[in-house]
Scaffold this motif. Sequence first.
Motif, PDB file in Angstrom:
ATOM      1  N   ILE A 122       0.822  -1.204   0.000  1.00 31.99           N
ATOM      2  CA  ILE A 122       0.000   0.000   0.000  1.00 31.99           C
ATOM      3  C   ILE A 122       0.861   1.261   0.000  1.00 31.99           C
ATOM      4  O   ILE A 122       0.534   2.256  -0.660  1.00 31.99           O
ATOM      5  N   MET A 123       1.985   1.252   0.726  1.00 32.20           N
ATOM      6  CA  MET A 123       2.722   2.491   0.982  1.00 32.20           C
ATOM      7  C   MET A 123       3.237   3.188  -0.274  1.00 32.20           C
ATOM      8  O   MET A 123       3.043   4.400  -0.424  1.00 32.20           O
ATOM      9  N   PRO A 124       3.869   2.496  -1.235  1.00 32.89           N
ATOM     10  CA  PRO A 124       4.311   3.231  -2.424  1.00 32.89           C
ATOM     11  C   PRO A 124       3.154   3.798  -3.236  1.00 32.89           C
ATOM     12  O   PRO A 124       3.246   4.911  -3.763  1.00 32.89           O
ATOM     13  N   SER A 125       2.058   3.045  -3.322  1.00 27.50           N
ATOM     14  CA  SER A 125       0.892   3.538  -4.063  1.00 27.50           C
ATOM     15  C   SER A 125       0.266   4.747  -3.372  1.00 27.50           C
ATOM     16  O   SER A 125      -0.143   5.709  -4.025  1.00 27.50           O
ATOM     17  N   GLN A 126       0.208   4.688  -2.041  1.00 32.35           N
ATOM     18  CA  GLN A 126      -0.400   5.798  -1.320  1.00 32.35           C
ATOM     19  C   GLN A 126       0.473   7.042  -1.388  1.00 32.35           C
ATOM     20  O   GLN A 126      -0.025   8.164  -1.525  1.00 32.35           O
ATOM     21  N   TRP A 127       1.806   6.877  -1.342  1.00 36.20           N
ATOM     22  CA  TRP A 127       2.707   8.028  -1.456  1.00 36.20           C
ATOM     23  C   TRP A 127       2.524   8.747  -2.792  1.00 36.20           C
ATOM     24  O   TRP A 127       2.352   9.963  -2.827  1.00 36.20           O
ATOM     25  N   GLN A 128       2.527   7.983  -3.887  1.00 42.98           N
ATOM     26  CA  GLN A 128       2.393   8.667  -5.171  1.00 42.98           C
ATOM     27  C   GLN A 128       1.006   9.274  -5.341  1.00 42.98           C
ATOM     28  O   GLN A 128       0.833  10.266  -6.030  1.00 42.98           O
ATOM     29  N   GLN A 129      -0.003   8.720  -4.658  1.00 38.99           N
ATOM     30  CA  GLN A 129      -1.329   9.335  -4.690  1.00 38.99           C
ATOM     31  C   GLN A 129      -1.326  10.660  -3.933  1.00 38.99           C
ATOM     32  O   GLN A 129      -1.936  11.642  -4.364  1.00 38.99           O
ATOM     33  N   TYR A 130      -0.616  10.697  -2.807  1.00 43.65           N
ATOM     34  CA  TYR A 130      -0.485  11.959  -2.077  1.00 43.65           C
ATOM     35  C   TYR A 130       0.265  12.987  -2.919  1.00 43.65           C
ATOM     36  O   TYR A 130      -0.066  14.182  -2.888  1.00 43.65           O
ATOM     37  N   VAL A 131       1.274  12.544  -3.667  1.00 41.49           N
ATOM     38  CA  VAL A 131       1.997  13.466  -4.545  1.00 41.49           C
ATOM     39  C   VAL A 131       1.052  14.050  -5.583  1.00 41.49           C
ATOM     40  O   VAL A 131       1.122  15.235  -5.924  1.00 41.49           O
ATOM     41  N   GLN A 132       0.118  13.224  -6.075  1.00 36.67           N
ATOM     42  CA  GLN A 132      -0.854  13.726  -7.046  1.00 36.67           C
ATOM     43  C   GLN A 132      -1.818  14.733  -6.422  1.00 36.67           C
ATOM     44  O   GLN A 132      -2.555  15.413  -7.138  1.00 36.67           O
ATOM     45  N   ASN A 133      -1.790  14.837  -5.106  1.00 35.76           N
ATOM     46  CA  ASN A 133      -2.622  15.834  -4.425  1.00 35.76           C
ATOM     47  C   ASN A 133      -1.767  16.945  -3.826  1.00 35.76           C
ATOM     48  O   ASN A 133      -2.211  17.652  -2.927  1.00 35.76           O
ATOM     49  N   GLY A 134      -0.511  17.082  -4.303  1.00 43.79           N
ATOM     50  CA  GLY A 134       0.297  18.226  -3.904  1.00 43.79           C
ATOM     51  C   GLY A 134       1.448  17.947  -2.973  1.00 43.79           C
ATOM     52  O   GLY A 134       2.211  18.869  -2.639  1.00 43.79           O
ATOM     53  N   LEU A 135       1.651  16.713  -2.510  1.00 38.56           N
ATOM     54  CA  LEU A 135       2.742  16.407  -1.586  1.00 38.56           C
ATOM     55  C   LEU A 135       4.094  16.714  -2.233  1.00 38.56           C
ATOM     56  O   LEU A 135       4.319  16.402  -3.405  1.00 38.56           O
ATOM     57  N   ARG A 136       5.009  17.287  -1.445  1.00 36.87           N
ATOM     58  CA  ARG A 136       6.330  17.649  -1.954  1.00 36.87           C
ATOM     59  C   ARG A 136       7.451  16.798  -1.367  1.00 36.87           C
ATOM     60  O   ARG A 136       8.612  16.958  -1.736  1.00 36.87           O
ATOM     61  N   MET A 137       7.138  15.891  -0.477  1.00 34.16           N
ATOM     62  CA  MET A 137       8.151  15.104   0.227  1.00 34.16           C
ATOM     63  C   MET A 137       8.533  13.858  -0.559  1.00 34.16           C
ATOM     64  O   MET A 137       7.682  13.173  -1.108  1.00 34.16           O
ATOM     65  N   GLY A 138       9.841  13.554  -0.619  1.00 31.97           N
ATOM     66  CA  GLY A 138      10.323  12.359  -1.290  1.00 31.97           C
ATOM     67  C   GLY A 138       9.901  11.088  -0.569  1.00 31.97           C
ATOM     68  O   GLY A 138       9.522  11.116   0.611  1.00 31.97           O
ATOM     69  N   TYR A 139       9.993   9.946  -1.264  1.00 23.58           N
ATOM     70  CA  TYR A 139       9.447   8.698  -0.731  1.00 23.58           C
ATOM     71  C   TYR A 139      10.131   8.262   0.566  1.00 23.58           C
ATOM     72  O   TYR A 139       9.455   7.958   1.557  1.00 23.58           O
ATOM     73  N   GLU A 140      11.458   8.220   0.588  1.00 26.14           N
ATOM     74  CA  GLU A 140      12.132   7.729   1.794  1.00 26.14           C
ATOM     75  C   GLU A 140      11.918   8.676   2.970  1.00 26.14           C
ATOM     76  O   GLU A 140      11.777   8.235   4.109  1.00 26.14           O
ATOM     77  N   ASP A 141      11.905   9.961   2.699  1.00 23.79           N
ATOM     78  CA  ASP A 141      11.627  10.930   3.766  1.00 23.79           C
ATOM     79  C   ASP A 141      10.208  10.733   4.295  1.00 23.79           C
ATOM     80  O   ASP A 141       9.960  10.777   5.505  1.00 23.79           O
ATOM     81  N   TRP A 142       9.260  10.507   3.376  1.00 18.92           N
ATOM     82  CA  TRP A 142       7.874  10.262   3.774  1.00 18.92           C
ATOM     83  C   TRP A 142       7.758   8.991   4.610  1.00 18.92           C
ATOM     84  O   TRP A 142       7.073   8.962   5.639  1.00 18.92           O
ATOM     85  N   LEU A 143       8.437   7.931   4.187  1.00 21.47           N
ATOM     86  CA  LEU A 143       8.438   6.690   4.966  1.00 21.47           C
ATOM     87  C   LEU A 143       9.001   6.919   6.363  1.00 21.47           C
ATOM     88  O   LEU A 143       8.497   6.367   7.351  1.00 21.47           O
ATOM     89  N   ASP A 144      10.053   7.725   6.445  1.00 22.65           N
ATOM     90  CA  ASP A 144      10.658   8.029   7.733  1.00 22.65           C
ATOM     91  C   ASP A 144       9.648   8.698   8.653  1.00 22.65           C
ATOM     92  O   ASP A 144       9.547   8.356   9.840  1.00 22.65           O
ATOM     93  N   HIS A 145       8.857   9.626   8.111  1.00 25.90           N
ATOM     94  CA  HIS A 145       7.835  10.295   8.918  1.00 25.90           C
ATOM     95  C   HIS A 145       6.709   9.341   9.316  1.00 25.90           C
ATOM     96  O   HIS A 145       6.204   9.396  10.437  1.00 25.90           O
ATOM     97  N   MET A 146       6.306   8.470   8.409  1.00 23.56           N
ATOM     98  CA  MET A 146       5.182   7.573   8.676  1.00 23.56           C
ATOM     99  C   MET A 146       5.553   6.432   9.634  1.00 23.56           C
ATOM    100  O   MET A 146       4.712   5.955  10.398  1.00 23.56           O
TER     101      MET A 146
END
Length: 397
Positions: free
Chosen positions: A137-161
């Motif tokens: 789920i996580m890679p798909s959800q990250w790129q979906q958030y990017v499609q809604n304006g997210l500016r954070m890279g994947y590994e940084d986002w994973l670190d936060h989550m």
Amino acid sequence: METDCRRTEGARPLPAGTRLLHIGPHKTGTTSIQGALFAAKDAMAAHGVAFPAATRHPMEAVLAVCARPGMMGNTRPTDKHWDRLVAQVDATGDRTSVISSEFFADAADDEIVARVVRELGGERVHVLVTLRPLVKIMPSQWQQYVQNGLRMGYEDWLDHMLRKAPYEKPNPSFWRRHRHDRLVERWARVVGRDNLTVVVVDDRDRGGLMRTFETLLGLPADLLREVPDTANRSLTLAETEMLRKLNVEFRGHELPEELYSRLIRYGAIMHMKNTCAPSKGEARIVTPPWAVEAAAAVGAEITERIGTMGVRVIGDPALLSAVARPAAAPTTPPAPAGPPRVSAEAAAQALYGALAAAADAPVRHTAPVKARTVQQTSSKDLVKVIGGRALRRLRRH
């Protein structure tokens, strides 16, 4: 916990007149099943099953009842959307009916859940939760958030989550949706454990989810079929990075969110998805090993807690915490060094999509042009002028 590792063989038809409420969450086959249900609504009606929504996915209605603002730049949903859906469900009378929206998983508390259940039929409501492993789920959800304006890279986002408690930034909705044990518990408190079913989706069985819905709704086998939907395809790593960097520029220049919705989401990205199919060699979003292990550990906790709730589970719960091990020898060549590069074709189609969306609102000059050339204007001021003009066009449109 009642489980059935044979998947759909454990599903049983729900009582006639049930209102089946599929709440997702996101990235668990929701778009696929919604497309199949909508395409087969006339065929289902012949078997006594109603699909009351007027569209494939009544997103605005569900966002409204869950008090969610919607996608960035879109018009905020209102109670009128929800009231319309409730009226459509009421009009099904005593027939079995089915409603599906992953945004029901965004219901933040028992009060919202209780309102949804009460207004959609009360004791007639049976809640269906579909689950997949978090690591998928996580890679798909990250790129979906990017499609809604997210500016954070994947590994940084994973670190936060996964590492930075309380895991609410930058996307507080993620764990509300995907801490699946709490999601199940939240809805079971309202409908009761006998009126909630969990389906563990097995990606190796492509038609398994369709067959489960058919059985629960008392429909003939193979009535529900997957509908191709290029607009729902995942972005490649390069495409996601292109969009993410565009998001940085968009936010940095403080452009209106309406522009993002119209020109980027429904212009550039939608057109690129519809016209460009990624090649097999393009880099996909890859989750690093530490995050795979962390997600699997959360999946194990989720499985254990759901097992104590007494709800019905169809499928193999062990899949939720399984970690795929790499093959002994690589079967594909290593990815090229350096940052991912989006193809010229994808970039061109994205640019065309944005231009085509802008062209839908023709320019009407109502004031004389100021005596200042483009060369005399800073880039930042140019962006503001263009953004302001585009926003006025959108409002007129």
